[in-house]
Scaffold this active site. Structure first.
Site, mmCIF file in Angstrom:
data_model
loop_
_atom_site.group_PDB
_atom_site.id
_atom_site.type_symbol
_atom_site.label_atom_id
_atom_site.label_comp_id
_atom_site.label_asym_id
_atom_site.label_seq_id
_atom_site.Cartn_x
_atom_site.Cartn_y
_atom_site.Cartn_z
ATOM 1 N N LYS A 252 32.440 35.155 21.097
ATOM 2 C CA LYS A 252 32.176 35.203 22.347
ATOM 3 C C LYS A 252 32.753 33.770 23.110
ATOM 4 O O LYS A 252 32.933 32.838 22.560
ATOM 5 C CB LYS A 252 30.687 35.225 23.059
ATOM 6 C CG LYS A 252 29.705 34.195 22.507
ATOM 7 C CD LYS A 252 28.405 34.458 23.097
ATOM 8 C CE LYS A 252 28.275 33.833 24.448
ATOM 9 N NZ LYS A 252 28.258 32.396 24.569
ATOM 10 N N HIS B 93 25.545 35.287 17.620
ATOM 11 C CA HIS B 93 24.817 34.636 16.474
ATOM 12 C C HIS B 93 23.304 35.009 16.660
ATOM 13 O O HIS B 93 22.558 34.745 15.516
ATOM 14 C CB HIS B 93 25.344 33.272 16.454
ATOM 15 C CG HIS B 93 24.608 32.291 17.382
ATOM 16 N ND1 HIS B 93 25.196 32.286 18.617
ATOM 17 C CD2 HIS B 93 23.687 31.434 17.318
ATOM 18 C CE1 HIS B 93 24.582 31.359 19.048
ATOM 19 N NE2 HIS B 93 23.455 30.961 18.760
ATOM 20 N N GLU C 117 16.993 25.908 27.017
ATOM 21 C CA GLU C 117 17.543 24.771 26.157
ATOM 22 C C GLU C 117 17.439 23.452 26.950
ATOM 23 O O GLU C 117 17.373 23.326 28.189
ATOM 24 C CB GLU C 117 18.959 24.901 26.220
ATOM 25 C CG GLU C 117 19.685 26.266 25.415
ATOM 26 C CD GLU C 117 21.014 26.454 25.550
ATOM 27 O OE1 GLU C 117 21.625 25.888 24.416
ATOM 28 O OE2 GLU C 117 21.633 27.115 26.453
ATOM 29 N N ASP D 282 27.444 33.570 29.976
ATOM 30 C CA ASP D 282 27.282 32.939 28.598
ATOM 31 C C ASP D 282 26.140 33.261 27.841
ATOM 32 O O ASP D 282 26.119 33.227 26.532
ATOM 33 C CB ASP D 282 27.254 31.238 28.895
ATOM 34 C CG ASP D 282 27.136 30.396 27.817
ATOM 35 O OD1 ASP D 282 28.182 30.743 26.910
ATOM 36 O OD2 ASP D 282 26.458 29.344 27.586
ATOM 37 N N HIS E 41 23.566 37.239 24.312
ATOM 38 C CA HIS E 41 22.561 36.927 23.670
ATOM 39 C C HIS E 41 21.169 37.757 24.010
ATOM 40 O O HIS E 41 20.549 38.302 23.514
ATOM 41 C CB HIS E 41 22.076 35.649 23.496
ATOM 42 C CG HIS E 41 23.167 34.862 22.964
ATOM 43 N ND1 HIS E 41 24.048 35.140 21.794
ATOM 44 C CD2 HIS E 41 23.735 33.455 23.303
ATOM 45 C CE1 HIS E 41 25.022 34.146 21.619
ATOM 46 N NE2 HIS E 41 24.688 33.136 22.655
HETATM 47 C C1 BG6 Z 1 26.036 29.979 22.954
HETATM 48 C C2 BG6 Z 1 26.333 29.302 24.290
HETATM 49 O O1 BG6 Z 1 26.474 31.034 22.780
HETATM 50 O O2 BG6 Z 1 24.741 29.899 22.506
HETATM 51 C C3 BG6 Z 1 25.715 27.958 24.585
HETATM 52 O O3 BG6 Z 1 27.650 29.440 24.521
HETATM 53 C C4 BG6 Z 1 24.292 27.953 24.196
HETATM 54 O O4 BG6 Z 1 25.605 27.506 25.677
HETATM 55 C C5 BG6 Z 1 24.165 28.397 22.680
HETATM 56 O O5 BG6 Z 1 24.161 26.563 23.841
HETATM 57 C C6 BG6 Z 1 22.772 28.580 22.151
HETATM 58 O O6 BG6 Z 1 22.331 28.886 20.715
HETATM 59 P P1 BG6 Z 1 21.365 28.173 19.854
HETATM 60 O O7 BG6 Z 1 21.465 29.069 18.920
HETATM 61 O O8 BG6 Z 1 21.574 27.037 19.850
HETATM 62 O O9 BG6 Z 1 19.920 28.599 20.820
#
Ligand code: BG6
Length: 501
Positions: free
Chosen positions: A148, A178, A216, A235, A240
């Site tokens: 993405k 992911h 986050e 994003d 997600h």
């Molecule tokens: C990504 C986003 O897909 O996922 C980011 O582009 C984000 O902005 C990240 O920080 C979060 O992934 P994880 O696994 O660290 O929670």
């Protein structure tokens, strides 16, 4: 040991490769999941990064792979890595040499899988796929992985899917999210569909509401250029959060294969109630972080990170209430929330069950019986738990207490695969169950596009929230209006009340 493969990471010296892909592959190598005979090609605009082992040592010192760094294994791993300078917009001698080195293993009796991982901006997808086809690198045993963002709206996502589709079939195309590779998400599927207990309770009859949060603590850091044109809705929500919602809400698939799972997820996306006009005003909150304090340190605002005078209308926080219009879920709100510069980093799905209809133990009641709660935690660690009421044995008076039942299962060898390694190995095996079908991407955009179009038509700034708080006060309101609260299960505390507008 899984079989050897060739993996080409386009954008191999870029951010995603350094932060996620290389550490995951190295951890997989150390754990014996990535065969020594595999080859990893990192494409870069320039092949001059010095000694590969030094490049990798630098990458791992910053990204800190879960397995730590050990000199011998690092040297061995470096032997599998090749850095190649490759222009992604035109063919030439560099492409010929690259095609020749890949061809070495393609002639083996049982050809190994060749995975092309596009960790580059979508603007380069078409030319890269075109060149792969031109040099004969899109054969049967090849797969293409698309990271993405897959477009910025429905039209651009369709264009990407059409363009890539000219050169790679849908069965060769792996759209990665992911979050679907996280251990707790896998376990959610195992628990839901292998225990009669859960499925019987999995509906509006017994579930009060569902919360999905990805919080986050970091800001946009070095990704301002990408983020300013993107925002949290594109994003995080479009991919997600909606993917997690699909896994929680989907009907049991007939088989755990890619087609069956993806068909059920798509039905959920098609059943999402479209949000429009006044509904958006009422049910979607968007915010942008202002200055504040994180872990005692003063931090600047998003606008300051951006270093621009013109006021940015990009959101760094979204909270919303969604509804799924089908028999199973009618009347059950799904609250989704994500944001940057929040006080903590965690990702959780919380299934909040309804309270018992009648308590036969009024004398025992310890200020009330807490409704059951099923928690699927993906960050900071993978964990599944069920909150239940039991008799409080320790107490002299007859009271109840809430206990957390741990449903966590670590892999047989005591280790867990990180999401990127799991998904790369699935790609090598050609298993698409944890990847997103083009129709899913497009239906998700349809839903999200309406909300973004409404914001664009209004043209106003998102609400400002202080860095280090739980987003705009209106996100708290979204819940209290429904007589509910946001949960932060890792600490058991609610997260709405200390919010700040
Ligand atoms: C990504 C986003 O897909 O996922 C980011 O582009 C984000 O902005 C990240 O920080 C979060 O992934 P994880 O696994 O660290 O929670």
């Amino acid at each position: 040991m899984d079989s050897a493969f060739d993996l080409v990471i386009f954008g191999g010296t870029g951010d995603l490769s350094r932060k996620k892909l290389l550490p995951a592959l190295y951890a997989g190598f150390v754990a014996g999941r990535v065969s020594k005979n595999s080859r990893i090609f990192l494409t870069s605009r320039s092949a001059h990064v010095g000694e590969i082992v030094d490049f990798l040592a630098d990458v791992f010192e910053k990204s800190k792979p879960a397995c730590g760094i050990e000199k011998n294994s690092l040297t061995e791993f470096a032997g599998m890595v090749h850095i190649i300078g490759l222009a992604l917009n035109k063919g030439g001698a560099d492409w010929e040499a690259f095609a020749a080195s890949l061809a070495e293993n393609m002639n083996e009796q049982t050809a190994r899988s060749v995975v092309h991982f596009l960790a580059v901006p979508p603007g380069l997808f078409t030319s890269t796929c075109g060149l792969l086809a031109e040099y004969g690198l899109n054969g049967e045993n090849t797969r293409i992985v698309l990271e993405k963002p897959l477009g910025s709206d429905l039209a651009s996502a369709q264009a990407i899917n059409d363009d890539v589709g000219q050169f790679f079939g849908e069965d060769q195309t792996f759209r990665i999210d992911h979050y679907l590779g996280k251990e707790a998400v896998q376990n959610l599927l195992a628990l839901r569909f292998s225990n009669i207990l859960f499925e019987q309770l999995w509906s509006a009859r017994t579930i009060d509401h569902i919360q999905i949060t990805i919080a986050e603590d970091l800001g946009v850091e070095g990704r301002v250029g990408f983020y300013e044109g993107t925002g949290a809705m594109r994003d995080m929500v479009q991919n997600h959060l909606l993917q997690l919602l699909c896994l929680v809400a989907m009907e049991p698939p007939a088989r755990m294969d890619a087609d069956s799972i993806r068909d059920e997820k798509l039905k959920v996306l098609k059943s999402l109630k479209p949000l429009e006009g006044a509904d958006i005003e009422k049910n979607v909150v968007r915010g942008q972080y202002g200055s504040g304090a994180m872990a005692g340190e003063v931090v600047g605002s998003y606008q300051q990170d951006l270093e621009l005078e013109t006021p940015s209308t990009t959101e760094t926080f979204v909270a919303l209430k969604a509804e799924i219009e089908n028999w199973r879920w009618a009347g059950v709100p799904f609250y989704l929330r994500t944001g940057k510069r929040l006080p903590d980093r965690f990702a959780e799905i919380v299934i909040q069950f309804k309270p018992v209809p009648h308590s036969p133990h009024p004398g025992w009641s310890n200020g009330g019986i807490n409704p059951n709660r099923f928690i699927i935690r993906m960050q900071p660690e993978d964990h599944l738990a069920l909150r239940m009421m039991v008799k409080n044995h320790g107490s002299k008076s007859e009271t109840l207490k809430e206990v957390e039942m741990n449903l966590d299962v670590v892999g047989d060898d005591g280790t867990r695969l990180g999401p990127y390694l799991r998904l790369i190995l699935d790609t090598v095996r050609g298993d698409q169950s944890l990847f997103v079908h083009r129709d899913e991407v497009e239906y998700a955009w349809r839903w999200v596009d309406r909300i973004i179009a409404h914001w664009q038509a209004r043209g106003d700034k998102p609400l400002t929230y202080q860095s280090g708080t739980w987003g705009p006060y209106e996100a708290h309101d979204l819940m209290t209006r429904d007589k509910r609260e946001w949960f932060h299960e890792s600490s058991g505390r609610n997260t709405g009340k200390d919010s700040n507008s």
